[in-house]
Design a protein around this motif. Structure first.
Motif, PDB file in Angstrom:
ATOM      1  N   ASN A 131      25.181  11.462  14.898  1.00 42.30           N
ATOM      2  CA  ASN A 131      24.991  12.559  15.840  1.00 42.30           C
ATOM      3  C   ASN A 131      26.107  13.584  15.671  1.00 42.30           C
ATOM      4  OD1 ASN A 131      22.844  11.150  17.433  1.00 42.30           O
ATOM      5  ND2 ASN A 131      24.520   9.756  17.876  1.00 42.30           N
ATOM      6  N   MET A 132      25.837  14.809  16.069  1.00 43.58           N
ATOM      7  CA  MET A 132      26.881  15.829  16.129  1.00 43.58           C
ATOM      8  C   MET A 132      26.736  16.595  17.437  1.00 43.58           C
ATOM      9  SD  MET A 132      27.909  18.861  13.455  1.00 43.58           S
ATOM     10  CE  MET A 132      29.207  17.974  12.569  1.00 43.58           C
ATOM     11  N   TYR A 133      27.834  16.701  18.164  1.00 42.43           N
ATOM     12  CA  TYR A 133      27.857  17.378  19.456  1.00 42.43           C
ATOM     13  C   TYR A 133      28.793  18.581  19.396  1.00 42.43           C
ATOM     14  CZ  TYR A 133      25.808  12.967  21.005  1.00 42.43           C
ATOM     15  OH  TYR A 133      24.991  11.868  21.151  1.00 42.43           O
ATOM     16  N   THR A 134      28.617  19.501  20.343  1.00 38.95           N
ATOM     17  CA  THR A 134      29.511  20.643  20.455  1.00 38.95           C
ATOM     18  C   THR A 134      30.771  20.251  21.202  1.00 38.95           C
ATOM     19  OG1 THR A 134      27.600  22.138  20.543  1.00 38.95           O
ATOM     20  CG2 THR A 134      29.706  23.021  21.289  1.00 38.95           C
ATOM     21  N   PHE A 135      31.916  20.700  20.721  1.00 39.45           N
ATOM     22  CA  PHE A 135      33.181  20.454  21.404  1.00 39.45           C
ATOM     23  C   PHE A 135      33.115  20.945  22.854  1.00 39.45           C
ATOM     24  CE2 PHE A 135      37.278  22.492  22.620  1.00 39.45           C
ATOM     25  CZ  PHE A 135      37.957  21.324  22.928  1.00 39.45           C
ATOM     26  N   ALA A 136      33.544  20.091  23.763  1.00 45.65           N
ATOM     27  CA  ALA A 136      33.561  20.420  25.193  1.00 45.65           C
ATOM     28  C   ALA A 136      35.008  20.577  25.653  1.00 45.65           C
ATOM     29  CB  ALA A 136      32.866  19.329  26.003  1.00 45.65           C
ATOM     30  N   PRO A 137      35.446  21.794  25.971  1.00 44.63           N
ATOM     31  CA  PRO A 137      36.844  22.031  26.353  1.00 44.63           C
ATOM     32  C   PRO A 137      37.118  21.666  27.816  1.00 44.63           C
ATOM     33  CG  PRO A 137      35.649  24.101  26.335  1.00 44.63           C
ATOM     34  CD  PRO A 137      34.669  23.055  25.894  1.00 44.63           C
ATOM     35  N   ILE A 158      34.115  26.351  33.961  1.00 45.32           N
ATOM     36  CA  ILE A 158      33.974  24.907  34.120  1.00 45.32           C
ATOM     37  C   ILE A 158      33.125  24.352  32.982  1.00 45.32           C
ATOM     38  CG2 ILE A 158      33.132  23.050  35.604  1.00 45.32           C
ATOM     39  CD1 ILE A 158      35.573  24.509  36.722  1.00 45.32           C
ATOM     40  N   THR A 159      33.587  23.279  32.375  1.00 48.21           N
ATOM     41  CA  THR A 159      32.878  22.647  31.261  1.00 48.21           C
ATOM     42  C   THR A 159      32.062  21.469  31.756  1.00 48.21           C
ATOM     43  OG1 THR A 159      34.667  23.245  29.766  1.00 48.21           O
ATOM     44  CG2 THR A 159      33.156  21.535  29.025  1.00 48.21           C
ATOM     45  N   LYS A 160      30.797  21.440  31.385  1.00 49.50           N
ATOM     46  CA  LYS A 160      29.926  20.305  31.685  1.00 49.50           C
ATOM     47  C   LYS A 160      29.918  19.356  30.486  1.00 49.50           C
ATOM     48  CE  LYS A 160      26.918  23.149  34.602  1.00 49.50           C
ATOM     49  NZ  LYS A 160      25.547  23.683  34.789  1.00 49.50           N
ATOM     50  N   CYS A 161      29.408  18.150  30.707  1.00 50.55           N
ATOM     51  CA  CYS A 161      29.360  17.175  29.614  1.00 50.55           C
ATOM     52  C   CYS A 161      28.512  17.685  28.456  1.00 50.55           C
ATOM     53  CB  CYS A 161      28.818  15.842  30.109  1.00 50.55           C
ATOM     54  SG  CYS A 161      29.981  14.912  31.115  1.00 50.55           S
ATOM     55  N   LEU A 162      27.360  18.256  28.768  1.00 54.49           N
ATOM     56  CA  LEU A 162      26.467  18.783  27.746  1.00 54.49           C
ATOM     57  C   LEU A 162      26.193  20.252  28.039  1.00 54.49           C
ATOM     58  CD1 LEU A 162      23.936  15.818  27.456  1.00 54.49           C
ATOM     59  CD2 LEU A 162      25.813  16.357  25.901  1.00 54.49           C
ATOM     60  N   GLN A 163      26.483  21.104  27.057  1.00 52.44           N
ATOM     61  CA  GLN A 163      26.268  22.540  27.208  1.00 52.44           C
ATOM     62  C   GLN A 163      25.042  22.951  26.392  1.00 52.44           C
ATOM     63  OE1 GLN A 163      28.265  24.463  29.138  1.00 52.44           O
ATOM     64  NE2 GLN A 163      29.737  22.860  29.598  1.00 52.44           N
ATOM     65  N   ASP A 164      24.347  23.990  26.858  1.00 46.06           N
ATOM     66  CA  ASP A 164      23.200  24.464  26.091  1.00 46.06           C
ATOM     67  C   ASP A 164      23.642  25.311  24.906  1.00 46.06           C
ATOM     68  OD1 ASP A 164      24.091  26.600  27.552  1.00 46.06           O
ATOM     69  OD2 ASP A 164      22.124  27.217  28.266  1.00 46.06           O
ATOM     70  N   LYS A 165      24.901  25.737  24.887  1.00 42.21           N
ATOM     71  CA  LYS A 165      25.448  26.480  23.755  1.00 42.21           C
ATOM     72  C   LYS A 165      26.966  26.335  23.768  1.00 42.21           C
ATOM     73  CE  LYS A 165      25.587  30.820  26.392  1.00 42.21           C
ATOM     74  NZ  LYS A 165      25.163  32.242  26.421  1.00 42.21           N
ATOM     75  N   PRO A 166      27.636  26.561  22.624  1.00 41.84           N
ATOM     76  CA  PRO A 166      29.104  26.438  22.573  1.00 41.84           C
ATOM     77  C   PRO A 166      29.776  27.416  23.534  1.00 41.84           C
ATOM     78  CG  PRO A 166      28.170  26.499  20.355  1.00 41.84           C
ATOM     79  CD  PRO A 166      27.053  26.846  21.299  1.00 41.84           C
ATOM     80  N   TYR A 173      33.717  31.159  13.168  1.00 44.21           N
ATOM     81  CA  TYR A 173      32.727  30.086  13.297  1.00 44.21           C
ATOM     82  C   TYR A 173      31.951  30.331  14.584  1.00 44.21           C
ATOM     83  CZ  TYR A 173      30.980  25.220  12.853  1.00 44.21           C
ATOM     84  OH  TYR A 173      30.194  24.084  12.696  1.00 44.21           O
ATOM     85  N   PRO A 174      31.059  31.350  14.570  1.00 40.84           N
ATOM     86  CA  PRO A 174      30.374  31.785  15.791  1.00 40.84           C
ATOM     87  C   PRO A 174      29.395  30.737  16.321  1.00 40.84           C
ATOM     88  CG  PRO A 174      29.506  32.934  13.874  1.00 40.84           C
ATOM     89  CD  PRO A 174      30.698  32.172  13.392  1.00 40.84           C
ATOM     90  N   PRO A 175      29.003  30.856  17.582  1.00 39.30           N
ATOM     91  CA  PRO A 175      28.120  29.868  18.211  1.00 39.30           C
ATOM     92  C   PRO A 175      26.815  29.613  17.459  1.00 39.30           C
ATOM     93  CG  PRO A 175      29.066  31.287  19.886  1.00 39.30           C
ATOM     94  CD  PRO A 175      29.484  31.855  18.565  1.00 39.30           C
ATOM     95  N   GLU A 176      26.202  30.652  16.877  1.00 37.86           N
ATOM     96  CA  GLU A 176      24.927  30.448  16.179  1.00 37.86           C
ATOM     97  C   GLU A 176      25.117  29.595  14.919  1.00 37.86           C
ATOM     98  OE1 GLU A 176      26.364  34.694  15.128  1.00 37.86           O
ATOM     99  OE2 GLU A 176      26.277  33.384  16.891  1.00 37.86           O
ATOM    100  N   GLU A 177      26.272  29.698  14.274  1.00 42.32           N
ATOM    101  CA  GLU A 177      26.554  28.848  13.116  1.00 42.32           C
ATOM    102  C   GLU A 177      26.773  27.405  13.556  1.00 42.32           C
ATOM    103  OE1 GLU A 177      29.535  29.835  10.305  1.00 42.32           O
ATOM    104  OE2 GLU A 177      28.601  31.720   9.710  1.00 42.32           O
ATOM    105  N   ILE A 178      27.497  27.238  14.647  1.00 43.73           N
ATOM    106  CA  ILE A 178      27.735  25.892  15.186  1.00 43.73           C
ATOM    107  C   ILE A 178      26.411  25.219  15.521  1.00 43.73           C
ATOM    108  CG2 ILE A 178      28.699  24.622  17.158  1.00 43.73           C
ATOM    109  CD1 ILE A 178      30.959  26.723  17.229  1.00 43.73           C
ATOM    110  N   GLU A 179      25.530  25.951  16.201  1.00 39.17           N
ATOM    111  CA  GLU A 179      24.242  25.387  16.587  1.00 39.17           C
ATOM    112  C   GLU A 179      23.369  25.080  15.364  1.00 39.17           C
ATOM    113  OE1 GLU A 179      22.959  24.606  19.957  1.00 39.17           O
ATOM    114  OE2 GLU A 179      25.148  24.477  19.844  1.00 39.17           O
ATOM    115  N   GLY A 180      23.463  25.918  14.344  1.00 40.31           N
ATOM    116  CA  GLY A 180      22.703  25.671  13.123  1.00 40.31           C
ATOM    117  C   GLY A 180      23.165  24.422  12.399  1.00 40.31           C
ATOM    118  N   ILE A 181      24.485  24.251  12.303  1.00 44.68           N
ATOM    119  CA  ILE A 181      25.041  23.039  11.683  1.00 44.68           C
ATOM    120  C   ILE A 181      24.629  21.807  12.474  1.00 44.68           C
ATOM    121  CG2 ILE A 181      27.185  21.776  11.245  1.00 44.68           C
ATOM    122  CD1 ILE A 181      26.794  23.800   9.141  1.00 44.68           C
ATOM    123  N   LYS A 182      24.711  21.891  13.783  1.00 48.49           N
ATOM    124  CA  LYS A 182      24.320  20.760  14.631  1.00 48.49           C
ATOM    125  C   LYS A 182      22.856  20.394  14.405  1.00 48.49           C
ATOM    126  CE  LYS A 182      24.970  20.755  18.957  1.00 48.49           C
ATOM    127  NZ  LYS A 182      24.948  21.329  20.307  1.00 48.49           N
TER     128      LYS A 182
END
Length: 222
Positions: A131-137, A158-166, A173-182
């Motif tokens: 699995n690959m998840y987005t970093f949660a700060p 506020i950071t939630k456990c699971l975000q719909d986007k970075p 390393y923009p959000p759309e690239e992160i989501e594409g890699i994921k």
């Protein structure tokens, strides 16, 4: 409650002494239900996995997080070598214990190139899935402080456990690239490299990318 399967929710289940492990196994042998745990590769030995397998260990999730040794040590304070991680994950494999590998991308200062080091490490690990998840700060963590000092996130967010986007917006390393890699992470791990050009197209969030992704996804499942 007629429990059939145990799911131990601890980030590092094997963060315990040998004495505690032996006590757990003695008590749990009376329960002897199949169970899942998550832990870090650094905690794995032949002794503890063999011991746990005799009292019901069915599945493990390993927190590996990142595949670049230097980045992992500097940013995450995780100082194990990749070869040691690969060797540790071979222990449950030879005992027939199923396992998955959990990874994260979108860390402060990470790049697309660094994310591919995580892909390369997972290609060396014979896991049942990954699995690959987005970093949660999360507030209270050192990396949250780093992200705020870099101006990547506002202190009030506020950071939630699971975000719909970075939550971090990094120009390199923009959000759309992160989501594409994921989205394509498992495809990159499991398909031969001569298919990577097609997978890269599947990263795009447009009609062509979605169509290619769906075709590759079905092939991957098969």
């Amino acid at each position: 409650h007629k429990v059939e399967y145990m799911y131990f929710w601890a980030d590092t289940f094997l963060g315990m002494s040998k004495k505690e492990l032996d006590e757990f196994c003695e008590i749990y042998s009376e329960i002897n239900l199949p169970f899942w745990m998550q832990t870090r590769p650094e905690t794995i030995t032949d002794y503890n996995i063999e011991k746990l397998s005799k009292v019901g260990l069915h599945r493990i999730s390993f927190g590996v997080e990142h595949g670049n040794e230097e980045f992992r040590a500097r940013i995450l304070d995780r100082r194990w070598k990749n070869k040691d991680i690969v060797e540790a994950t071979q222990i449950p494999k030879k005992l027939g214990i199923e396992f998955s590998v959990n990874n994260i991308t979108g860390f402060p200062t990470e790049t697309r190139k660094l994310a591919f080091d995580t892909i390369e490490l997972n290609r060396q690990i014979d896991s049942d899935n990954q699995n690959m998840y987005t970093f949660a700060p999360f507030h209270g963590t050192p990396l949250r402080t780093v992200a705020e000092k870099m101006g990547l996130i506002d202190h009030a967010t506020i950071t939630k456990c699971l975000q719909d986007k970075p939550l971090l917006v990094m120009p390199e390393y923009p959000p759309e690239e992160i989501e594409g890699i994921k989205r394509c992470f498992s495809l990159y791990v499991k398909f031969p490299k001569n298919r990577w050009k097609d997978i890269e197209k599947a990263e795009k969030f447009n009609a062509e990318g979605y169509k290619i992704y769906q075709d590759l996804r079905l092939e991957h499942i098969e």
